[in-house]
Design a protein around this motif. Structure first.
Motif, mmCIF file in Angstrom:
data_model
loop_
_atom_site.group_PDB
_atom_site.id
_atom_site.type_symbol
_atom_site.label_atom_id
_atom_site.label_comp_id
_atom_site.label_asym_id
_atom_site.label_seq_id
_atom_site.Cartn_x
_atom_site.Cartn_y
_atom_site.Cartn_z
ATOM 1 N N CYS A 99 0.831 -1.211 0.000
ATOM 2 C CA CYS A 99 0.000 0.000 0.000
ATOM 3 C C CYS A 99 0.863 1.258 0.000
ATOM 4 C CB CYS A 99 -0.938 0.001 1.198
ATOM 5 S SG CYS A 99 -2.218 -1.270 1.102
ATOM 6 N N LYS A 100 1.909 1.251 0.789
ATOM 7 C CA LYS A 100 2.789 2.415 0.860
ATOM 8 C C LYS A 100 3.470 2.669 -0.486
ATOM 9 C CE LYS A 100 6.616 4.273 3.568
ATOM 10 N NZ LYS A 100 7.534 4.034 4.677
ATOM 11 N N GLN A 101 3.965 1.615 -1.118
ATOM 12 C CA GLN A 101 4.616 1.772 -2.418
ATOM 13 C C GLN A 101 3.632 2.256 -3.475
ATOM 14 O OE1 GLN A 101 6.323 -2.088 -3.028
ATOM 15 N NE2 GLN A 101 8.075 -1.673 -1.711
ATOM 16 N N ARG A 102 2.414 1.709 -3.454
ATOM 17 C CA ARG A 102 1.417 2.138 -4.432
ATOM 18 C C ARG A 102 1.043 3.603 -4.193
ATOM 19 N NH1 ARG A 102 0.002 1.612 -9.507
ATOM 20 N NH2 ARG A 102 -2.178 2.191 -9.828
ATOM 21 N N TRP A 103 0.884 3.990 -2.927
ATOM 22 C CA TRP A 103 0.537 5.373 -2.635
ATOM 23 C C TRP A 103 1.604 6.325 -3.172
ATOM 24 C CZ3 TRP A 103 -3.229 8.441 -1.981
ATOM 25 C CH2 TRP A 103 -2.994 9.747 -1.586
ATOM 26 N N HIS A 104 2.872 5.989 -2.973
ATOM 27 C CA HIS A 104 3.942 6.856 -3.449
ATOM 28 C C HIS A 104 3.948 6.945 -4.970
ATOM 29 C CE1 HIS A 104 5.641 7.919 0.374
ATOM 30 N NE2 HIS A 104 5.660 6.654 0.737
ATOM 31 N N LYS A 105 3.491 5.896 -5.618
ATOM 32 C CA LYS A 105 3.437 5.904 -7.077
ATOM 33 C C LYS A 105 2.292 6.776 -7.604
ATOM 34 C CE LYS A 105 3.601 2.962 -11.087
ATOM 35 N NZ LYS A 105 3.952 1.676 -11.589
ATOM 36 N N ILE A 106 1.143 6.746 -6.942
ATOM 37 C CA ILE A 106 -0.029 7.466 -7.455
ATOM 38 C C ILE A 106 -0.243 8.829 -6.800
ATOM 39 C CG2 ILE A 106 -1.192 5.336 -8.104
ATOM 40 C CD1 ILE A 106 -2.992 5.650 -5.654
ATOM 41 N N ASN A 107 0.512 9.157 -5.792
ATOM 42 C CA ASN A 107 0.299 10.384 -5.025
ATOM 43 C C ASN A 107 0.323 11.640 -5.902
ATOM 44 O OD1 ASN A 107 -0.013 12.154 -2.860
ATOM 45 N ND2 ASN A 107 2.161 12.134 -2.369
ATOM 46 N N ASP A 108 1.265 11.721 -6.817
ATOM 47 C CA ASP A 108 1.366 12.903 -7.677
ATOM 48 C C ASP A 108 0.100 13.079 -8.518
ATOM 49 O OD1 ASP A 108 2.810 15.115 -8.867
ATOM 50 O OD2 ASP A 108 2.947 13.846 -10.664
ATOM 51 N N GLN A 109 -0.393 11.990 -9.095
ATOM 52 C CA GLN A 109 -1.601 12.077 -9.911
ATOM 53 C C GLN A 109 -2.835 12.392 -9.062
ATOM 54 O OE1 GLN A 109 -1.628 12.003 -13.315
ATOM 55 N NE2 GLN A 109 0.587 12.016 -13.052
ATOM 56 N N VAL A 110 -2.873 11.871 -7.856
ATOM 57 C CA VAL A 110 -3.985 12.166 -6.947
ATOM 58 C C VAL A 110 -4.010 13.658 -6.633
ATOM 59 C CG1 VAL A 110 -4.891 11.805 -4.608
ATOM 60 C CG2 VAL A 110 -4.114 9.857 -5.950
ATOM 61 N N ASN A 111 -2.848 14.227 -6.358
ATOM 62 C CA ASN A 111 -2.766 15.661 -6.069
ATOM 63 C C ASN A 111 -3.219 16.499 -7.265
ATOM 64 O OD1 ASN A 111 -1.894 15.381 -3.432
ATOM 65 N ND2 ASN A 111 0.261 15.367 -4.022
ATOM 66 N N LYS A 112 -2.827 16.082 -8.454
ATOM 67 C CA LYS A 112 -3.248 16.808 -9.660
ATOM 68 C C LYS A 112 -4.758 16.705 -9.843
ATOM 69 C CE LYS A 112 1.164 16.397 -12.009
ATOM 70 N NZ LYS A 112 1.911 15.729 -13.069
ATOM 71 N N PHE A 113 -5.322 15.531 -9.550
ATOM 72 C CA PHE A 113 -6.763 15.393 -9.680
ATOM 73 C C PHE A 113 -7.485 16.240 -8.628
ATOM 74 C CE2 PHE A 113 -10.903 13.493 -8.877
ATOM 75 C CZ PHE A 113 -11.438 13.580 -10.148
ATOM 76 N N CYS A 114 -6.943 16.310 -7.425
ATOM 77 C CA CYS A 114 -7.543 17.167 -6.384
ATOM 78 C C CYS A 114 -7.572 18.618 -6.845
ATOM 79 C CB CYS A 114 -6.773 17.042 -5.071
ATOM 80 S SG CYS A 114 -7.041 15.477 -4.238
ATOM 81 N N GLY A 115 -6.512 19.063 -7.506
ATOM 82 C CA GLY A 115 -6.495 20.410 -8.058
ATOM 83 C C GLY A 115 -7.568 20.597 -9.122
ATOM 84 N N ALA A 116 -7.753 19.585 -9.969
ATOM 85 C CA ALA A 116 -8.792 19.640 -11.001
ATOM 86 C C ALA A 116 -10.180 19.660 -10.360
ATOM 87 C CB ALA A 116 -8.660 18.451 -11.951
ATOM 88 N N PHE A 117 -10.345 18.916 -9.275
ATOM 89 C CA PHE A 117 -11.640 18.889 -8.589
ATOM 90 C C PHE A 117 -11.937 20.252 -7.967
ATOM 91 C CE2 PHE A 117 -14.566 17.998 -5.106
ATOM 92 C CZ PHE A 117 -15.536 17.263 -5.767
ATOM 93 N N GLU A 118 -10.927 20.877 -7.382
ATOM 94 C CA GLU A 118 -11.108 22.218 -6.817
ATOM 95 C C GLU A 118 -11.502 23.220 -7.902
ATOM 96 O OE1 GLU A 118 -11.162 23.412 -3.668
ATOM 97 O OE2 GLU A 118 -11.058 21.317 -3.063
ATOM 98 N N ALA A 119 -10.857 23.112 -9.058
ATOM 99 C CA ALA A 119 -11.198 24.013 -10.167
ATOM 100 C C ALA A 119 -12.630 23.774 -10.636
ATOM 101 C CB ALA A 119 -10.222 23.809 -11.323
ATOM 102 N N ALA A 120 -13.038 22.504 -10.706
ATOM 103 C CA ALA A 120 -14.406 22.179 -11.120
ATOM 104 C C ALA A 120 -15.419 22.669 -10.090
ATOM 105 C CB ALA A 120 -14.548 20.671 -11.334
ATOM 106 N N THR A 121 -15.068 22.616 -8.826
ATOM 107 C CA THR A 121 -15.957 23.099 -7.771
ATOM 108 C C THR A 121 -16.151 24.615 -7.882
ATOM 109 O OG1 THR A 121 -15.226 21.317 -6.312
ATOM 110 C CG2 THR A 121 -16.312 23.171 -5.266
ATOM 111 N N ARG A 122 -15.085 25.318 -8.195
ATOM 112 C CA ARG A 122 -15.183 26.771 -8.364
ATOM 113 C C ARG A 122 -16.040 27.151 -9.574
ATOM 114 N NH1 ARG A 122 -9.704 26.394 -6.921
ATOM 115 N NH2 ARG A 122 -9.079 26.573 -9.107
#
Length: 151
Positions: A99-122
């Motif tokens: 789980c830790k290794q997978r999280w480190h692999k996908i963390n960057d994309q998750v952060n980018k998606f969170c930014g996209a979600f914030e933009a969509a919310t606005r």
């Protein structure tokens, strides 16, 4: 006479042949993995990724326990929640290191998606529901990063 091959000007070839018995013992004790003994690598599914992301967020934002975990305790909690999830109940158990290794692999994309979600919310307008916002977040993410996100 001394039987030590390192003395009395022994040449290099004599030195190599004198150690053949030592090297043959080492080679015999090294186990060889057969293809049947190797475990096949399991790929993460989008559902498993979503569950991991959800439990990482819930565990790291827990106001009762806080974020003052040690790394091992933090990931063990995530694995316990992950294993208890009905969405991944039929899958094979994942260890905390997985789980830790997978999280480190996908963390960057998750952060980018969170930014996209914030933009969509606005950009949310009257009459749009959460599914509309989520779909818009997917569109923004794909446009900005040229990657298809899970739908």
């Amino acid at each position: 006479m001394d039987s030590n091959p390192y003395r009395h000007g022994s040449n290099f070839v004599d030195l190599l042949t004198s150690q053949q018995s030592v090297f043959s013992l080492v080679e015999e004790t090294v186990p060889e993995d057969t293809p049947a003994e190797r475990k096949k690598r399991r790929m993460w599914t989008p559902v498993e990724d979503m569950v991991l992301i959800s439990y990482w967020l819930n565990t790291s934002k827990d106001p009762v326990v806080g974020n003052e975990h040690r790394s091992g305790a933090f990931w063990n909690r995530i694995v316990a929640y992950f294993a208890a999830s009905p969405k991944v109940a039929a899958t094979e158990h994942r260890e905390s290191t997985h789980c830790k290794q997978r999280w480190h692999k996908i963390n960057d994309q998750v952060n980018k998606f969170c930014g996209a979600f914030e933009a969509a919310t606005r950009e949310k307008t009257s009459g749009q529901n959460e599914n509309d916002v989520l779909n818009r977040a997917h569109e923004i993410f794909f446009t900005n990063h040229r990657k298809k996100n899970y739908s």
